[in-house]
Scaffold this motif. Structure first.
Motif, PDB file in Angstrom:
ATOM      1  N   ALA B 364       0.747  -0.999   0.038  1.00 22.32           N
ATOM      2  CA  ALA B 364       0.015   0.062   0.051  1.00 22.32           C
ATOM      3  C   ALA B 364       1.031   1.202  -0.054  1.00 22.32           C
ATOM      4  N   LEU B 365       0.320   2.160  -0.637  1.00 21.26           N
ATOM      5  CA  LEU B 365       1.295   3.621  -0.729  1.00 21.26           C
ATOM      6  C   LEU B 365       0.428   4.508   0.057  1.00 21.26           C
ATOM      7  N   VAL B 366       1.262   5.522   0.874  1.00 25.94           N
ATOM      8  CA  VAL B 366       0.715   6.601   1.542  1.00 25.94           C
ATOM      9  C   VAL B 366       1.229   7.606   1.332  1.00 25.94           C
ATOM     10  N   GLY B 367       0.757   9.019   1.308  1.00 29.47           N
ATOM     11  CA  GLY B 367       1.442  10.017   1.397  1.00 29.47           C
ATOM     12  C   GLY B 367       1.846  10.718  -0.050  1.00 29.47           C
ATOM     13  N   ASP B 368       2.979  11.376  -0.143  1.00 28.70           N
ATOM     14  CA  ASP B 368       3.388  11.550  -1.255  1.00 28.70           C
ATOM     15  C   ASP B 368       3.825  10.400  -2.362  1.00 28.70           C
ATOM     16  N   ALA B 369       4.023   9.327  -1.843  1.00 25.75           N
ATOM     17  CA  ALA B 369       4.139   8.178  -2.767  1.00 25.75           C
ATOM     18  C   ALA B 369       2.706   7.910  -3.419  1.00 25.75           C
ATOM     19  N   ALA B 370       1.824   8.553  -3.235  1.00 20.59           N
ATOM     20  CA  ALA B 370       0.487   8.106  -3.717  1.00 20.59           C
ATOM     21  C   ALA B 370       0.164   9.352  -4.599  1.00 20.59           C
ATOM     22  N   HIS B 371       0.536  10.682  -3.949  1.00 18.67           N
ATOM     23  CA  HIS B 371      -0.079  11.888  -4.653  1.00 18.67           C
ATOM     24  C   HIS B 371       0.825  12.943  -4.133  1.00 18.67           C
ATOM     25  N   THR B 372       1.167  13.849  -5.337  1.00 15.26           N
ATOM     26  CA  THR B 372       1.778  15.114  -5.000  1.00 15.26           C
ATOM     27  C   THR B 372       0.734  16.183  -5.419  1.00 15.26           C
ATOM     28  N   VAL B 373       0.614  17.274  -4.395  1.00 14.01           N
ATOM     29  CA  VAL B 373      -0.361  18.095  -4.889  1.00 14.01           C
ATOM     30  C   VAL B 373       0.335  19.604  -4.844  1.00 14.01           C
ATOM     31  N   HIS B 374      -0.276  20.565  -5.536  1.00 11.99           N
ATOM     32  CA  HIS B 374       0.328  21.926  -5.684  1.00 11.99           C
ATOM     33  C   HIS B 374       0.065  22.514  -4.294  1.00 11.99           C
ATOM     34  N   PRO B 375       1.033  23.113  -3.701  1.00 11.01           N
ATOM     35  CA  PRO B 375       1.026  23.450  -2.402  1.00 11.01           C
ATOM     36  C   PRO B 375       0.172  24.863  -2.180  1.00 11.01           C
ATOM     37  N   LEU B 376      -0.766  25.216  -3.139  1.00 10.28           N
ATOM     38  CA  LEU B 376      -1.300  26.438  -2.770  1.00 10.28           C
ATOM     39  C   LEU B 376      -2.282  26.454  -1.599  1.00 10.28           C
ATOM     40  N   ALA B 377      -2.855  25.240  -1.624  1.00 11.51           N
ATOM     41  CA  ALA B 377      -4.082  25.050  -0.244  1.00 11.51           C
ATOM     42  C   ALA B 377      -3.206  24.395   0.994  1.00 11.51           C
ATOM     43  N   GLY B 378      -2.030  24.292   0.937  1.00 16.46           N
ATOM     44  CA  GLY B 378      -1.367  23.765   2.042  1.00 16.46           C
ATOM     45  C   GLY B 378      -1.850  22.220   2.492  1.00 16.46           C
ATOM     46  N   GLN B 379      -2.300  21.474   1.286  1.00 21.70           N
ATOM     47  CA  GLN B 379      -2.900  20.145   1.860  1.00 21.70           C
ATOM     48  C   GLN B 379      -2.204  18.931   1.729  1.00 21.70           C
ATOM     49  N   GLY B 380      -0.773  19.200   1.332  1.00 24.57           N
ATOM     50  CA  GLY B 380       0.062  17.774   0.867  1.00 24.57           C
ATOM     51  C   GLY B 380       0.052  17.032   2.066  1.00 24.57           C
ATOM     52  N   LEU B 381       0.514  17.442   3.321  1.00 27.83           N
ATOM     53  CA  LEU B 381       0.994  16.822   4.466  1.00 27.83           C
ATOM     54  C   LEU B 381      -0.480  16.101   4.787  1.00 27.83           C
ATOM     55  N   ASN B 382      -1.636  17.013   5.065  1.00 20.80           N
ATOM     56  CA  ASN B 382      -2.649  16.547   5.406  1.00 20.80           C
ATOM     57  C   ASN B 382      -3.430  15.660   4.404  1.00 20.80           C
ATOM     58  N   LEU B 383      -3.220  15.417   3.370  1.00 17.95           N
ATOM     59  CA  LEU B 383      -3.919  14.492   2.333  1.00 17.95           C
ATOM     60  C   LEU B 383      -3.226  12.912   3.209  1.00 17.95           C
ATOM     61  N   GLY B 384      -1.749  13.230   3.316  1.00 20.61           N
ATOM     62  CA  GLY B 384      -1.051  12.028   3.862  1.00 20.61           C
ATOM     63  C   GLY B 384      -1.473  11.572   5.080  1.00 20.61           C
ATOM     64  N   GLN B 385      -1.796  12.489   5.903  1.00 21.17           N
ATOM     65  CA  GLN B 385      -2.366  12.026   7.414  1.00 21.17           C
ATOM     66  C   GLN B 385      -3.743  11.488   7.216  1.00 21.17           C
ATOM     67  N   ALA B 386      -4.321  11.777   6.170  1.00 28.21           N
ATOM     68  CA  ALA B 386      -5.930  11.425   6.027  1.00 28.21           C
ATOM     69  C   ALA B 386      -5.709   9.849   5.571  1.00 28.21           C
ATOM     70  N   ASP B 387      -4.590   9.623   4.601  1.00 26.23           N
ATOM     71  CA  ASP B 387      -4.509   8.429   4.151  1.00 26.23           C
ATOM     72  C   ASP B 387      -4.201   7.373   5.145  1.00 26.23           C
ATOM     73  N   VAL B 388      -3.365   7.927   6.424  1.00 28.49           N
ATOM     74  CA  VAL B 388      -2.782   7.072   7.226  1.00 28.49           C
ATOM     75  C   VAL B 388      -4.021   6.631   8.193  1.00 28.49           C
ATOM     76  N   ALA B 389      -4.722   7.781   8.318  1.00 31.54           N
ATOM     77  CA  ALA B 389      -5.919   7.623   9.439  1.00 31.54           C
ATOM     78  C   ALA B 389      -6.986   6.519   8.725  1.00 31.54           C
TER      79      ALA B 389
END
Lengths: 316, 471
Positions: B364-389
């Motif tokens: 299974a992939l989580v975080g940036d290994a699964a997706h990379t997002v434009h930082p304009l909404a500051g969501q990158g790390l949060n998407l990874g935390q939601a994946d993990v949860a």
């Protein structure tokens, strides 16, 4: 009636045997030969996550969760000691020991594979206090394997009449080192010839089996001899209602094709005309899709039913 | 529904460094790999949060876990000076913060270096149409956290929980298949050979190894997307005053958004998305000139900003003069930059990537290994935390129902929960970037109208806020 019979195990098992089950004669098999050949053909795709058994795979977590609910009712101590104590026994709370944890922690996949060392089989306290399960009509082991992985279950015996599916079951069990023969055994044959272990099984499961046997009443009599007083018979089958006919025969087999044609043989499915099985089982609830449906009896498609043996005196 | 790639028993790939020949087939000949339930490659915020989540959940705490990280994370972190901040900061949304709180990591953070902010002001570089977020309650919009603060907190949580076999510093030199013995067949278990000589077989291999994920390549999962042709310039800044209330500022310039996010006291962190040429120019400036450019980016017109990028030095005087001749409201602006922390100016390329799926058999992939997002909404790390949860939840469900946590039947629930949600967020950020990169008059007019309308429509604004907060 099973529930009444289980309250009087002595009479049922020893004093008044059913005329069809005269102990002096070899028991008649309830195995249906055409069903055996049908399931032998399915053996190779049983574990394919997108194969014809996909629905069974999706239903399985619900069955195990429901079994856990039954067990939590009858054996609350098991759930208090095993699942919660593992964390406290395996995780030292002192920060100093954490970088390289002690090898004595008993994770589900420890050790290394080799001739000399085998992976551990769950924690020891679970093994001594755990329960013994008989899974009748285990197929290639969907429920059997998941039951064998539960910490509060010591050993599961999978019994099936079709040798080809047991070959698939054994091949699949090899993929998980925790499923050693001391936790999981597969046996070929019918319920009538299966030896009853001393004391009987704590749990006997008959999931989606009853609709495939040739004489359900004698089959259930054989099932009830396997379970120990205070144990559980859990199972599910398809009711013989028009809704379930539409869904299993028409939708699943013909329209969607998600289940191979001929899997559900209509004459054997239960419901409609009440059979002995439904007279005696306490209808628990219907599970369909992802949740419990509150209208179990009205929809009556495929329900899990559990009856707890209430006998307090152990049969001799 | 995306196609589900099956486990491909293809030619083993050799990662990073070629593996000596004698090591290549260790797993299939004499080697006896150590068995783990979960092996996590990558000790970043996603990987550490996953392991901490599994350890702190009662139903998964008995699983045998391993962490493989190339950097040495076993050493205590170097102490940081009070006025010095890492240039890699993330905004943690309330839902990420709630997850970290649930697993017990929040209390391990150095709270003196965490800055919640309650207000946000976003405006258009061409039309100055603005949207202001100032919630009636004092609940934070997000928390600014240095990534190192977060990883240190998660590491110390894992240390205090114990039970994670940590291989650090260690690199994965080879991923192959497990051995087949008379009793067991581990050919479907990913088996990793490490630079330290250890061999590990995983019931479930987690790729938390970043955007260039070797685990993802091993699984043969394609990752699609595009490069924006922009870089994110980051810097740690000291402002002339401490803003109150704490506010995040973002202005959409045609070259990309520039954002100034509050840190404790008068400090702030900058993320300026711009072209690689302009980024190179900015990085070559002195601290004073760089600071003047940041001030200008929030205050001056696009023509002024374009001109500043043609100068190799002297921006301080130029900006001071141009500010006098530009109409703007200083009250709406972030405090001016007083100093740039030495060595904190850096740049990284911006891209959008999304893996076709997050799972394969026993992977299974989580975080940036699964997706990379434009930082304009500051969501990158949060998407990874939601994946993990979500993944911890799925694993926990599978364990309590006797499932094999590596099977795709278990893991497909994780994809079902996260792929669509992540894809929507990636899409929104991508479209916002494209919308605000446009200079065509009618489009600028329309987007300004839209922004002003949203600013006036309380419920719509509230909905957007909740989406951004991950609620």
């Amino acid at each position: 009636m099973l529930s009444r019979a289980l309250r009087r195990p002595r009479r049922l098992l020893h004093s008044s045997p059913s005329p069809r089950h005269n102990p002096s004669q070899p028991p008649q098999s309830t195995i249906d030969a055409t069903e055996v050949s049908h399931f032998a053909a399915l053996a190779s795709t049983w574990w394919d996550p997108h194969g014809s058994s996909r629905l069974l795979h999706l239903m399985n977590p619900l069955r195990v969760r429901w079994l856990n609910e039954c067990l939590a009712e009858s054996h609350p101590h098991l759930f208090n000691t095993t699942s919660h104590n593992t964390s406290s026994t395996t995780s030292p709370t002192t920060p100093s020991t954490s970088a390289s944890p002690s090898p004595s922690a008993s994770p589900s996949a420890s050790g290394s594979i080799g001739a000399e060392s085998r992976p551990s089989e769950g924690n020891a306290e679970g093994n001594t206090k755990g329960l013994k399960v008989l899974d009748i009509g285990c197929g290639a082991g969907i429920f059997t394997e998941s039951a064998a992985r539960l910490p509060h279950i010591t050993h599961v015996t999978g019994l099936d009449a079709t040798p080809a599916v047991l070959t698939a079951a054994l091949a699949h069990a090899r993929l998980d080192p925790t499923l050693t023969p001391s936790r999981l055994t597969y046996l070929s044959g019918g319920i009538e010839t299966h030896p009853i272990p001393p004391g009987g099984y704590d749990i006997v499961s008959v999931f989606e089996v009853l609709e495939h046997v040739s004489r359900p009443a004698s089959f259930l009599e054989a099932v009830e001899r396997m379970v120990k007083p205070g144990g559980w018979v859990v199972g599910s089958t398809i009711a013989r209602t028009w809704t379930s006919w539409v869904i299993t025969k028409v939708v699943a087999e013909e329209v969607l094709g998600v289940v191979p044609r001929g899997t559900h043989e209509w004459g054997k499915e239960k419901g409609g005309k009440p059979t002995r099985f439904w007279n005696v089982l306490r209808l628990m609830r219907l599970w369909w899709g992802w949740g419990a449906c509150p209208y179990a009896e009205r929809v009556a498609l495929s329900f899990d039913a559990g009856v707890r043996s209430t006998g307090v005196e152990a049969p001799r | 529904m995306p196609p589900r790639p099956q486990w491909r028993p293809k030619r083993p790939i050799f990662l990073r460094t070629p593996c000596p020949r004698h090591l290549r087939f260790t797993s299939t000949t004499t080697g006896a790999p150590e068995l783990f339930d979960v092996v996590c490659v990558g000790g970043g915020p996603a990987g550490l949060s996953l392991l901490a989540g599994l350890r702190s959940n009662p139903s998964t705490s008995h699983l045998k876990l391993a962490l493989i990280e190339a950097q040495d994370i076993t050493q205590p972190p170097r102490p940081v000076a009070p006025g010095s901040y890492s240039n890699r900061c993330s905004s943690l949304t309330p839902s990420s913060a709630a997850y970290l709180q649930r697993i017990g990591a929040w209390s391990q953070l150095d709270r003196s270096r965490v800055q919640p902010y309650t207000h946000m002001r976003v405006w258009d570089g061409l039309s100055s149409a603005a949207i202001t977020f100032d919630p009636p309650s004092t609940s934070p919009i997000a928390y600014m956290v240095e990534n190192t603060n977060l990883t240190t907190a998660l590491s110390s949580l894992i240390t205090s929980l114990g039970g994670v076999h940590t291989f650090s510093p260690a690199r994965v030199s080879h991923i192959g298949h497990g051995p087949t013995t008379p009793t067991h067949d581990l050919s479907s278990w990913p088996t990793l050979s490490l630079s330290t000589g250890a061999t590990l077989s995983a019931r479930l291999l987690i790729g938390a190894d970043g955007a260039a994920s070797p685990v993802r390549s091993y699984a043969g999962i394609p990752s699609r997307g595009w490069d924006y042709g922009r870089v994110g310039v980051v810097a740690s800044l000291r402002l002339s005053s401490d803003s109150a209330p704490k506010t995040a500022f973002q202005r959409f310039l045609t070259t990309g958004p520039v954002a100034l996010l509050p840190l404790p006291g008068p400090y702030a962190t900058l993320v300026w998305s711009t072209t690689p040429e302009r980024a190179a120019r900015l990085r070559g400036l002195s601290g004073e000139d760089f600071g003047a450019c940041v001030d200008a980016a929030f205050r001056l017109g696009m023509v002024d900003i374009d001109y500043l990028h043609t100068m190799s030095r002297g921006q301080v005087e130029e900006v001071a003069w141009r500010k006098k001749h530009t109409a703007y409201s200083e009250a709406d602006m972030p405090a001016s930059v007083e100093a740039v922390q030495d060595g904190s100016v850096a740049a990284f390329p911006l891209k959008m990537r999304h893996a076709d799926t997050y799972i394969s058999n026993r992977l299974a992939l989580v975080g940036d290994a699964a997706h990379t997002v434009h930082p304009l909404a500051g969501q990158g790390l949060n998407l990874g935390q939601a994946d993990v949860a979500a993944l911890v939840d799925v694993i926990s469900d599978a364990v309590s129902t006797g499932g094999d946590i590596g099977s795709t039947l278990v893991l497909e629930e994780y994809v079902a929960r996260r792929w669509g949600a992540n894809h929507a967020m990636l899409g929104v950020c991508d479209k916002l970037h494209k919308l605000y990169s446009a200079e065509w008059g009618p489009l600028v007019g329309l987007r300004s109208l839209g922004l002003r309308a949203v600013d006036k429509l309380g419920p719509v604004k509230g909905f957007l806020m909740r989406q951004a907060a991950g609620m």
